[in-house]
Design an enzyme around this catalytic site. Structure first.
Site, mmCIF file in Angstrom:
data_model
loop_
_atom_site.group_PDB
_atom_site.id
_atom_site.type_symbol
_atom_site.label_atom_id
_atom_site.label_comp_id
_atom_site.label_asym_id
_atom_site.label_seq_id
_atom_site.Cartn_x
_atom_site.Cartn_y
_atom_site.Cartn_z
ATOM 1 N N HIS A 39 0.833 -1.200 0.000
ATOM 2 C CA HIS A 39 0.000 0.000 0.000
ATOM 3 C C HIS A 39 0.870 1.254 0.000
ATOM 4 O O HIS A 39 2.084 1.199 0.250
ATOM 5 C CB HIS A 39 -0.921 -0.017 1.210
ATOM 6 N N GLU A 60 1.164 3.768 2.023
ATOM 7 C CA GLU A 60 1.848 4.106 3.267
ATOM 8 C C GLU A 60 3.120 3.280 3.441
ATOM 9 O O GLU A 60 4.165 3.805 3.858
ATOM 10 C CB GLU A 60 0.916 3.860 4.461
ATOM 11 N N CYS A 79 -5.419 1.333 6.438
ATOM 12 C CA CYS A 79 -6.138 0.100 6.760
ATOM 13 C C CYS A 79 -5.593 -0.502 8.050
ATOM 14 O O CYS A 79 -4.445 -0.288 8.440
ATOM 15 C CB CYS A 79 -6.030 -0.898 5.616
ATOM 16 N N TRP A 138 -19.044 2.960 -39.907
ATOM 17 C CA TRP A 138 -18.779 3.620 -38.637
ATOM 18 C C TRP A 138 -19.500 4.944 -38.620
ATOM 19 O O TRP A 138 -19.388 5.711 -39.565
ATOM 20 C CB TRP A 138 -17.280 3.806 -38.408
ATOM 21 N N THR A 163 -25.988 -6.038 -28.877
ATOM 22 C CA THR A 163 -24.733 -5.441 -29.355
ATOM 23 C C THR A 163 -23.703 -6.513 -29.634
ATOM 24 O O THR A 163 -22.980 -6.468 -30.636
ATOM 25 C CB THR A 163 -24.201 -4.440 -28.316
ATOM 26 N N ASP A 183 -22.294 -6.804 -33.415
ATOM 27 C CA ASP A 183 -20.956 -6.250 -33.665
ATOM 28 C C ASP A 183 -19.808 -7.187 -33.316
ATOM 29 O O ASP A 183 -18.670 -6.929 -33.721
ATOM 30 C CB ASP A 183 -20.780 -4.946 -32.872
ATOM 31 N N LEU A 236 -14.299 -5.705 -26.703
ATOM 32 C CA LEU A 236 -14.433 -4.930 -25.452
ATOM 33 C C LEU A 236 -13.116 -4.854 -24.694
ATOM 34 O O LEU A 236 -13.092 -4.850 -23.461
ATOM 35 C CB LEU A 236 -15.529 -5.514 -24.554
ATOM 36 N N GLU A 252 -21.891 0.522 -22.519
ATOM 37 C CA GLU A 252 -21.692 0.954 -23.900
ATOM 38 C C GLU A 252 -22.888 0.685 -24.796
ATOM 39 O O GLU A 252 -22.870 1.053 -25.966
ATOM 40 C CB GLU A 252 -20.445 0.274 -24.479
ATOM 41 N N GLY A 258 -26.295 -1.841 -26.275
ATOM 42 C CA GLY A 258 -26.938 -0.916 -27.185
ATOM 43 C C GLY A 258 -28.061 -0.088 -26.588
ATOM 44 O O GLY A 258 -28.133 0.121 -25.371
#
Length: 381
Positions: free
Chosen positions: A57, A59, A82, A177, A203, A207, A211, A303, A305
């Site tokens: 972390h 710190e 923490c 596009w 989608t 397509d 992703l 994203e 559709g």
């Protein structure tokens, strides 16, 4: 040191801690972004930030850099240290062992394993603790993390690439596009700042997207975004690119009692199947988001559709909007809208854009804004 001068110094070092924390953006899920600065007198003797989940972390990194100079120093950090064992030991133990005399933090950590206990353990051991400076900046930095712990829901960004008349595909279903290559590149980079990217099955079938996301801030991601598909009937092809190309884990969210044979086929292809309740015969988007929150996902980029984006507006789950608007008109009642769904009944029931900002990218425009959802329609409407 005069009170005003000390406060100015505190804010100066906390700003540095926030800048350091930002270096972990897109790489720390499910942990927050944290930066730490150790100051002795008026000189920085150690600094650090949380680089990725499972690594030391902020710190601890600052303490290691400071070495023996940490004794008697002041520690500036944007979030409460923490005090529990996770993938790494408690930061509070390291702070006490190093002999730090004071901790100045922007805010407490809402994680129920911490939530004031870190500060309490430090105070009990004689360390002075102060909190509250630059709190709003610290909350903005880790807004998705804070939202998940406070509400159970991840922070949600709604994104679409569309024509000026709000269409994401022609009446023939063609979308490649509509926006420029510059807008599409920026949209892919937008994914890198989220824990997960989500689309509907429509989608995916139309397509066949990967992703995938490029590295954040010019660096390779430590944790790739989870790729999520809302698929009420498990129609995702096992040979789809989301399952056959490199990237983050693939999570298919479906209705309860999904067909066992389809489930087995997709699990063998590498997908994880998550069953939630339904809403209007489809996967309940709010239930899906809550399930993602339970899995440590603090930010989701939706994203599309149009059905999924419309459902987000109907169920009032979007927090932020990013639209890429191309200077073209597609027209036609059969062309696909960016936001379908049921829609608002009264005008006041629609979503409001808060502090919208317009800018150019390539030949397109981008509009970004926070979302404030309108009042729901009357039950008898």
């Amino acid at each position: 040191m005069a009170g005003g001068s000390r406060r100015t110094d505190d804010r100066r070092w906390l700003r540095l801690a926030l800048e350091l924390a930002e270096r972990g953006r897109g790489r720390t899920r499910p942990n927050p972004m944290v930066g730490a600065v150790l100051v002795k007198g008026d000189r920085v003797v150690g600094r650090g930030w949380h680089a990725r989940a499972g690594s030391p972390h902020a710190e601890v990194r600052a303490l290691r850099q400071a070495g023996s100079k940490a004794r008697g120093a002041r520690l500036y950090v944007n979030l409460e240290p923490c005090c529990h064992f996770g993938r790494t030991p408690p930061c509070t133990d390291a702070i006490l062992a190093a002999g730090v005399r004071e901790v100045i933090a922007c805010m407490s950590d809402p994680d129920p394993r911490v939530n004031g206990r870190g500060f309490a353990s430090l105070r009990k051991a004689g360390v002075r603790v102060t909190m509250g400076e630059l709190r709003s900046e610290a909350e903005r930095l880790n807004a998705p993390f804070l939202r998940r712990h406070r509400s159970g829901l991840p922070s949600v960004t709604l994104k679409a690439g569309m024509s000026l008349d709000g269409r994401i595909a022609t009446r023939a279903g063609r979308s490649q596009w509509i926006t420029s290559s510059s807008a599409r590149r920026e949209a892919r980079r937008l994914r890198a700042g989220h824990d997960a990217v989500l689309v509907g099955i429509g989608t995916l079938l139309a397509d066949d997207p990967r992703l995938s996301a490029p590295g954040a801030n010019g660096h390779a991601r430590a944790v790739d975004p989870v790729r999520v598909v809302l698929d009420s009937r498990l129609r995702t092809p096992a040979a789809s690119r989301i399952l056959t190309t490199a990237g983050g884990p693939v999570l298919l969210v479906t209705r309860r009692n999904a067909p066992a044979a389809r489930r087995l086929r997709l699990e063998r292809a590498g997908a994880t199947i998550l069953e939630v309740g339904s809403h209007g015969g489809r996967v309940d988007l709010r239930a899906a988001l809550r399930a993602l929150g339970r899995r440590g996902i603090a930010s989701v980029l939706i994203e599309g559709g149009g059905d999924v984006l419309g459902a987000a507006l109907d169920q009032k789950v979007g927090d932020r909007l990013v639209l890429y608007v191309a200077p073209r008109l597609l027209g036609g009642t059969g062309a696909r809208p960016a936001f379908a769904g049921r829609g608002a009944a009264p005008v006041a029931g629609g979503a409001h854009l808060v502090a919208p900002r317009w800018r150019r990218v390539g030949s397109d425009w981008v509009v970004e804004a926070r979302l404030r959802h309108g009042r729901p329609a009357h039950r008898n409407a």
